[in-house]
Enzyme design. Structure first.
Site, mmCIF file in Angstrom:
data_model
loop_
_atom_site.group_PDB
_atom_site.id
_atom_site.type_symbol
_atom_site.label_atom_id
_atom_site.label_comp_id
_atom_site.label_asym_id
_atom_site.label_seq_id
_atom_site.Cartn_x
_atom_site.Cartn_y
_atom_site.Cartn_z
ATOM 1 C CD GLU A 136 -9.345 1.029 8.065
ATOM 2 O OE1 GLU A 136 -9.546 0.169 8.939
ATOM 3 O OE2 GLU A 136 -8.530 1.966 8.207
ATOM 4 C CG ASP A 163 -0.290 -0.272 2.542
ATOM 5 O OD1 ASP A 163 0.942 -0.124 2.633
ATOM 6 O OD2 ASP A 163 -0.986 -0.617 3.507
ATOM 7 C CG ASN A 187 -9.690 -1.487 12.201
ATOM 8 O OD1 ASN A 187 -8.682 -1.965 11.702
ATOM 9 N ND2 ASN A 187 -10.326 -0.469 11.670
ATOM 10 C CG HIS A 193 -6.561 -2.043 8.938
ATOM 11 N ND1 HIS A 193 -6.624 -0.960 9.777
ATOM 12 C CD2 HIS A 193 -5.274 -2.107 8.532
ATOM 13 C CE1 HIS A 193 -5.436 -0.398 9.861
ATOM 14 N NE2 HIS A 193 -4.586 -1.080 9.117
HETATM 15 C C1 GLP Z 1 -1.238 0.329 8.718
HETATM 16 C C2 GLP Z 1 -0.802 -0.106 7.305
HETATM 17 C C3 GLP Z 1 -0.653 -1.582 7.190
HETATM 18 C C4 GLP Z 1 0.118 -2.092 8.405
HETATM 19 C C5 GLP Z 1 -0.758 -1.962 9.634
HETATM 20 C C6 GLP Z 1 -0.067 -2.319 10.950
HETATM 21 O O1 GLP Z 1 -2.465 0.974 8.709
HETATM 22 N N1 GLP Z 1 -1.644 0.383 6.248
HETATM 23 O O2 GLP Z 1 0.015 -1.886 5.981
HETATM 24 O O3 GLP Z 1 0.447 -3.432 8.225
HETATM 25 O O4 GLP Z 1 -1.362 -0.699 9.708
HETATM 26 O O5 GLP Z 1 0.822 -1.317 11.374
HETATM 27 P P1 GLP Z 1 1.775 -1.477 12.645
HETATM 28 O O6 GLP Z 1 2.688 -2.617 12.333
HETATM 29 O O7 GLP Z 1 2.534 -0.163 12.742
HETATM 30 O O8 GLP Z 1 0.925 -1.737 13.822
#
Ligand code: GLP
Length: 246
Positions: free
Chosen positions: A143, A67, A136, A138
């Site tokens: 989402e 992403d 959440n 995702h």
């Molecule tokens: C973000 C990103 C994801 C990522 C996730 C977890 O929103 N869009 O690609 O894997 O949340 O992030 P973190 O590892 O900082 O908790």
């Protein structure tokens, strides 16, 4: 799902690194699609160490990303910045190919960018998809509520996701990004193997839901239970609500 529960964040990072190492050692032409975020900072450190210590040859490996924020490429929170600061600028050996979504294109060119990246994904079937979990549940920026047949698209982030971004990157509320171009479940689920990792108490509910919620779009990570080859690596705190899986 293969579930590995370890004590600490560092143990989790090392186990994640081992999954990548195993793939690259057994398939020098591997195609790996990765996420960014706090969960994988440690894994990237292990990868940099191994590559620079000549233990891992990635010269034939293709890397792509899941992403990217709709934002300038060099924004401090962008996926582009993360991947360069934590990986591409640190390794002495260059991968065969690096693919990143460009979220800095003008509004009228977003569809072209989505089409460009779709072609790249088509040409590079993924051996490994690396995923984090939102609080959440995702996946990428898919989402709760996103249809399970969704392909790459522009997603609006939920408030909890925006808050996680603010806290990880130490942003002012007004500079926080709220939209991402993200691979959809369609492309995510195409990978031969999926690695999903989570660390800390803040992910415990999402981890519980990934295993126990009904499989439906309200719990994005529940879709992973329908994939034949998922490796889930958790630290103790992230696994703390799982009880019976321990
Ligand atoms: C973000 C990103 C994801 C990522 C996730 C977890 O929103 N869009 O690609 O894997 O949340 O992030 P973190 O590892 O900082 O908790």
């Amino acid at each position: 799902m293969e579930v590995i529960i370890v004590d600490t964040y560092d143990d989790m990072s090392y186990e994640c690194y081992k999954v990548v190492e195993h793939l690259v050692l057994n398939n020098r032409n591997a195609s790996i699609n990765t996420t960014t975020g706090a969960t994988y900072d440690g894994m990237f450190e292990y990868l940099v160490e191994a590559i620079n210590g000549y233990k891992l040859d990635i010269s034939n490996t293709v890397f792509s990303n899941l992403d990217e924020y709709i934002s300038p490429r060099d924004a401090k929170f962008s996926v582009y910045t993360y991947m360069h600061n934590k990986f591409y600028n640190l390794i002495k050996m260059k991968p065969l190919e690096i693919h990143l979504i460009d979220g800095s294109v003008s509004k009228d060119r977003i569809q072209d960018e989505i089409d460009r990246y779709s072609k790249i994904l088509e040409n590079n079937p993924r051996d490994l998809q690396i995923l984090g979990l939102g609080t959440n549940a995702h996946l990428g920026a898919n989402e709760p509520g996103t249809a399970f047949h969704q392909d790459i698209f522009v997603a609006n982030s939920h408030q909890s996701t925006i808050e996680s971004t603010i806290s990880y990157h130490n942003l002012e509320a007004e500079e926080a990004p709220s939209q991402m171009i993200t691979m959809g479940y369609k492309e995510i689920m195409e990978a031969k193997t999926i690695l999903v990792a989570a660390s800390g108490k803040r992910k415990a509910q999402a981890v519980y839901d990934m295993f126990h919620a009904d499989i439906n779009p309200e719990t994005p990570a529940s879709i992973l239970r329908t994939h034949p080859n998922v490796i889930c690596i958790l630290d103790k705190e992230a696994a703390s609500l799982l009880g019976e899986l321990k």
